[in-house]
Enzyme design. Sequence first.
Site, short mmCIF file in Angstrom:
data_model
loop_
_atom_site.label_atom_id
_atom_site.label_comp_id
_atom_site.label_asym_id
_atom_site.label_seq_id
_atom_site.Cartn_x
_atom_site.Cartn_y
_atom_site.Cartn_z
N HIS A 46 -4.48 -2.17 -3.74
CA HIS A 46 -5.82 -2.61 -3.31
C HIS A 46 -6.80 -2.53 -4.49
O HIS A 46 -7.95 -2.10 -4.34
CB HIS A 46 -6.33 -1.76 -2.15
CG HIS A 46 -5.40 -1.69 -0.98
ND1 HIS A 46 -5.00 -2.82 -0.30
CD2 HIS A 46 -4.81 -0.63 -0.37
CE1 HIS A 46 -4.20 -2.45 0.70
NE2 HIS A 46 -4.06 -1.14 0.67
N SER A 106 0.84 -1.20 0.00
CA SER A 106 0.00 0.00 0.00
C SER A 106 0.88 1.25 0.00
O SER A 106 1.57 1.50 -0.98
CB SER A 106 -0.97 -0.05 1.19
OG SER A 106 -1.99 0.90 1.06
#
Length: 245
Positions: free
Chosen positions: A171, A135
């Site tokens: 994501h 991330s």
Amino acid sequence: MSRLGQSHILAIGGGSFRPSPRYGFLEPSGLLRYALDLTGEDRPRLSLLATALGDDANWLLKMYGAFRDWDVEVSHLTVFPMPNVDDPREYLLEQDVIYVSGGSVANLMALWRLHGLDEALAEAWRAGVVLTGQSAGALCWHVGGNTDSFGPRLRPWAEGMGLLPYSCGVHYNSDPQRRPLLHESIASGELPEGYAADEGVGLHYVGTELVQAVTVEPEGAAYKIERDGSGGVKELRIEPRLLAS
């Protein structure tokens, strides 16, 4: 450091760690084994950076526990309330793998630049230290991507280190905001063309070239997003290599 004399980055879309079905604590997924194997070391030195989480002590403690049964030498670098090592640059250059947590990528970059860690990490990368993270820890190596650093509504962000001259999507299959905003940001020129990764998928770069995507999720994929010449973008699916979970 990588014995191959190459500069590696593994940018992970999500799924670096999983709950252990037997014990209930977190354990590293096959993506982290892949990153560690890139070093060629029997007992690699792994540094954890939780800057994006404000150097959260609970996260760091969980990570030490996660690697309890792995043949790795784990340490960490923090900047709150001051750096926990005398010479952060020297410390980073001594590592084999540096793992960067998720969290606020905007705050992470501000603090790295304040403490000179961006320059030290770039030097470590050029020296063959494997850089990885999930991330925020994937976005930071690129020019930028989309982030929730400023609130729950995602915003384009282009203040990354730029070791990789692309945008990055993370994501990608779990947050419905991610794909359309990345497409829009690339189409408008706010972000450069780039790559994206689903949960459980990592983007492996050697130097600045994407050499392959790897996954611990059989249905996971990576993507290349390019401008199509007519004001939009085209998204090309990249089939990743399946790793042991």
